[in-house]
Each structure stands twice: as structure tokens, then as C-alpha cells.
Design an enzyme around this catalytic site. Structure first.
Site, PDB file in Angstrom:
ATOM      1  N   MET A  36       0.849  -1.187   0.000  1.00  0.00           N
ATOM      2  CA  MET A  36       0.000   0.000   0.000  1.00  0.00           C
ATOM      3  C   MET A  36       0.883   1.234   0.000  1.00  0.00           C
ATOM      4  O   MET A  36       2.083   1.160   0.323  1.00  0.00           O
ATOM      5  CB  MET A  36      -0.903   0.003   1.237  1.00  0.00           C
ATOM      6  CG  MET A  36      -0.152   0.095   2.553  1.00  0.00           C
ATOM      7  SD  MET A  36      -1.196  -0.196   4.000  1.00  0.00           S
ATOM      8  CE  MET A  36      -1.515  -1.957   3.835  1.00  0.00           C
ATOM      9  N   SER A  37       0.314   2.363  -0.364  1.00  0.00           N
ATOM     10  CA  SER A  37       1.036   3.621  -0.207  1.00  0.00           C
ATOM     11  C   SER A  37       0.929   4.070   1.245  1.00  0.00           C
ATOM     12  O   SER A  37       0.054   3.622   1.983  1.00  0.00           O
ATOM     13  CB  SER A  37       0.451   4.696  -1.131  1.00  0.00           C
ATOM     14  OG  SER A  37      -0.846   5.063  -0.705  1.00  0.00           O
ATOM     15  N   THR A  38       1.799   4.958   1.655  1.00  0.00           N
ATOM     16  CA  THR A  38       1.800   5.446   3.036  1.00  0.00           C
ATOM     17  C   THR A  38       0.886   6.654   3.164  1.00  0.00           C
ATOM     18  O   THR A  38       0.748   7.452   2.235  1.00  0.00           O
ATOM     19  CB  THR A  38       3.235   5.816   3.452  1.00  0.00           C
ATOM     20  OG1 THR A  38       4.057   4.653   3.333  1.00  0.00           O
ATOM     21  CG2 THR A  38       3.299   6.315   4.884  1.00  0.00           C
TER      22      THR A  38
END
Length: 410
Positions: free
Chosen positions: A110-112
Site C-alpha cells: 500500500m502507499s503510506t
């Protein structure tokens, strides 16, 4: 991407940057310019939404495809909301995902959360011409933002997942920032491009890999999450190599951090939730009011000096659980009340630790000794017999990254 969608994405990118400025998160002009330059929609071309509630298995997902007209508005809102964007289940290939309902699996990439990304990059104090290494780079959002500041050919990412590394490289190439993503074990850094002026790790580690500090140039800085056995109380390590080559390492407690590397098992209070809700425990007097949530120096010490505890942040009042001993403490609702259950008196341990933390001067930062050539990494709050001290667990106890797994400046 159509002209209209490009315009909408540009406006959304500007709005996200403005929100971060208004909220006091984004203060560095160079990073604001990078946020306006980097087209997140190219790095995050799809997104999973969780449709089922917590604890429901198998999980029900819905995949948004940014290229599909029926998904574009919702997808773009998510991409520029600042929230994490879920991208990959169970290490799956990423080149032929089908939009719509999906059943089962767990997120492996996932992106942060955007404010956390901004926080870290600002703490690193990036400048033009610096060599930047991003460990566990995932889809490459942090990597792209750093490259937009440092310049072409100076930013490198290391990503263990072969599908994600190819996916990220392909999307980063569309941005034209001259970024390279290397498939490999992030715990080893990337010696071929060393030394680096700035190193950031997007994976949490229980202790500091020696390869990372060995790849720091004089005057360089490294930031990483220090994971403990509980997700409740992460830490952040900031390692700096002075111009004369001396290593200085500082640990601070944090409200949040990156997820741990593969093989690291967190404690959880979820399985005990029905039990402590039904029976909070026997009442006992307490001389300790529940410590403030932002007493991060205390909580990071508790992760080591009162080991095996985890907090349930969804409970109505402060609830600390020792899941392996079937014990817990439920504080409140007023400061003079606490209920305890089980063979382990969790609250008594926290009272004793709080006394020790007070005697040590209520430290909010700790020094970490990293011996040359390896050996135990010792943490201390300072000199003197009242200092709080502990030893970080060895990194060797965690498997290397060979298969898919899943703040303020100190």
C-alpha cells in the site's frame, strides 16, 4: 488520461498540498513543489476498497480501476485524499487485475498515509544533489517525491516483491524522474550505489541493520521505524554520521510508524476484546492516572521494560492487555479507578515503570549504541544509575525479505 481528467487530477493535487499546509504538516517549500509535480495517479493506478467489516473472513474487497470511467472519480478522490491506498493482495501480479468485487486475501502493499510521508521527508531535510536510498519502496511515492527534490539519477529504491518492483519502475518511468527500483532484500540496503546522503526505510525493523549505517556517507542521515512487539508504541530511529565519521543514533517514541518487515509478529488485543468487555476485572486503588497518549517517551520504554503488552485503542477507556498471560488492566472512567484481571498485574508494572521514568527525568529521547561490526544494540536515557536502559532484539531473529509480506522530527 483525458484532458479533463488531467485537469481534475492537477486540481486535486493542489488541494491536497494546500490541506497539508493548512494543517501545519507541510512547511518545506521544496517538498510542496515536489508534491505539486509528482502525479500520484500515475503511481497508484488502481486501489482496493475494503467492503466487509473488521474481523470478517474472507474479506470482501472492491477494486477501483483508474482507467475505467465508472471508477475514475472515486479512485481520484482516494488517491488525493492523503489516506493510504491499498494496492496488492497476497503478493499478486499487478499487470492484469480485474475491477469490481474481489473475495479473500490480505494486503501486502500500500502507499503510506500522506502526512506521514511528508513528515519523514521533511525530517530528512532533502536538498538538491543528495544521493537518496528508499528501502521497501513499494509503489514509489516517497521515492518519487525525493527524486523531484534531489534531481535525476540520485534516488534509488529497493523493493523485495518482484511484482511490485516491476510495477513501481514502470510507473516511475512515466514521471521521467530518473529513478531506479532494485529488486532485493531491503535489510541489505544497496551497496552498489553507496554511500548515500539520505536513507529512508518504509519497513519497520526491531533493530538497526548494520548494512544501512555502513552505507551512510559522512554528514548523512537515516530514518526508520523501530517496531516493538506491539503496534501501539512504535519508535523512530534517527541515525546521523558526522562529518568526521562518528555515528550518532537517537530513538524517540512515535504515535505511528511503518508496518514491520516480514516475519515479525505483533501482539494483538482483538481476541481478548469480548472477555475484558464482559469482565473488566477486579477493582483496585491506583496512584497512577492514565499516562497521556502523547507521553511517547514513556510508552516506548513500556514496550521494552513492561514487555508483552498491547493497548486496545478502540476501548472506551485506556485498556492494556497482556494477551499471552490472559491479563489486562482497564483504567477509568475516573483517575482513581482501575480494574485488573489475570495472573499478571499489568497496572502495577506500569506504575513501577512510570516511577522509574519520572526518576530518569521523564526522557522523551534515548541514545542507541550501535557497536562496530555487530553485537547488542543498547538503548539508554542518559548517564547515571537512574537511567532507563534496555537492549534491542537481534535482527537475526527475523527472516530476510525473500517472499511477499505484507510523526515529528526527533
Amino acid at each position: 488520461m483525458s484532458v479533463d481528467l488531467l485537469a481534475v487530477a492537477t486540481a486535486a493535487r493542489t488541494a491536497m498540498a494546500d490541506r497539508l499546509v493548512t494543517d501545519g504538516v507541510l512547511t518545506e517549500p521544496l517538498l510542496r513543489d515536489a508534491l505539486l509535480q509528482v502525479r500520484r495517479e500515475l503511481l497508484l493506478p488502481h486501489a482496493y476498497l475494503r467492503e466487509s467489516g473488521p474481523g470478517v473472513e474472507p474479506i470482501q474487497w472492491r477494486l477501483l480501476d483508474g482507467a475505467h470511467p465508472d471508477d475514475q472519480a472515486e479512485w481520484l478522490d482516494l488517491v488525493y485524499s492523503g489516506d493510504s491506498v491499498l494496492l496488492q493482495r497476497d503478493g499478486e501480479p499487478l499487470d492484469a487485475l480485474g475491477r469490481g468485487p474481489v473475495t479473500g486475501g490480505h494486503m501486502t502493499s500500500m502507499s503510506t498515509y500522506a502526512p506521514a510521508t511528508v513528515d519523514v521527508l521533511q525530517c530528512l531535510d532533502l536538498e538538491r544533489g543528495q544521493r537518496f536510498l528508499d528501502l521497501g519502496s513499494g509503489p514509489g511515492v516517497s521515492l518519487a517525491l525525493a527524486a523531484a527534490i534531489t534531481g535525476p539519477g540520485l534516488a534509488t529504491g529497493v523493493e523485495r516483491d518482484p511484482h511490485m518492483s516491476v510495477f513501481a519502475q514502470r510507473n516511475l518511468d512515466r514521471l521521467g524522474l530518473g529513478v531506479v527500483v532494485v529488486e532485493g532484500d531491503a535489510l541489505g540496503g544497496h551497496a552498489a550505489g553507496a554511500p548515500y546522503d539520505r536513507i529512508h526505510s518504509g519497513i519497520g525493523v526491531p533493530s538497526l541493520p548494520l548494512a544501512w549505517v555502513e552505507q551512510l556517507a559522512p554528514g548523512a542521515t537515516l530514518l526508520t521505524t523501530l517496531v516493538t512487539r506491539t503496534p501501539s508504541w512504535p519508535g523512530q530511529i534517527r541515525a546521523t554520521r558526522t562529518r568526521k565519521g562518528r555515528l550518532q543514533v537517537v530513538l524517540t517514541g512515535r504515535p505511528r510508524g511503518h508496518r514491520p518487515l516480514l516475519g515479525y509478529e505483533w501482539l494483538t488485543a482483538v481476541n481478548h476484546r469480548p472477555q475484558f468487555k464482559a469482565d473488566p476485572g477486579r477493582p483496585r486503588p491506583t496512584r497512577l492516572a492514565p499516562p497521556d497518549d502523547d507521553a511517547y517517551g514513556f510508552w516506548i520504554a513500556a514496550a521494552y521494560l513492561a514487555p508483552g503488552l498491547v493497548r486496545d485503542f478502540q476501548a472506551d477507556t485506556m485498556t492494556i492487555v497482556a494477551p499471552e498471560e490472559d491479563s489486562w488492566a482497564v483504567a477509568g472512567p475516573d483517575d482513581g479507578t482501575v480494574r485488573v484481571h489475570g495472573p499478571r498485574d499489568v497496572w502495577a508494572e506500569l506504575e513501577a515503570l512510570h516511577d522509574a521514568w519520572e526518576r530518569a527525568g521523564r526522557p522523551d529521547t534515548y541514545q542507541v549504541d550501535i557497536p562496530d561490526g555487530g553485537g547488542p544494540q543498547r538503548v539508554t536515557s542518559g548517564p547515571g544509575r537512574m537511567a532507563l536502559t534496555w537492549t534491542l532484539p537481534p535482527l537475526a531473529s527475523v527472516p530476510h525479505q525473500t517472499s511477499p509480506s505484507l510523526g515529528s522530527c526527533p
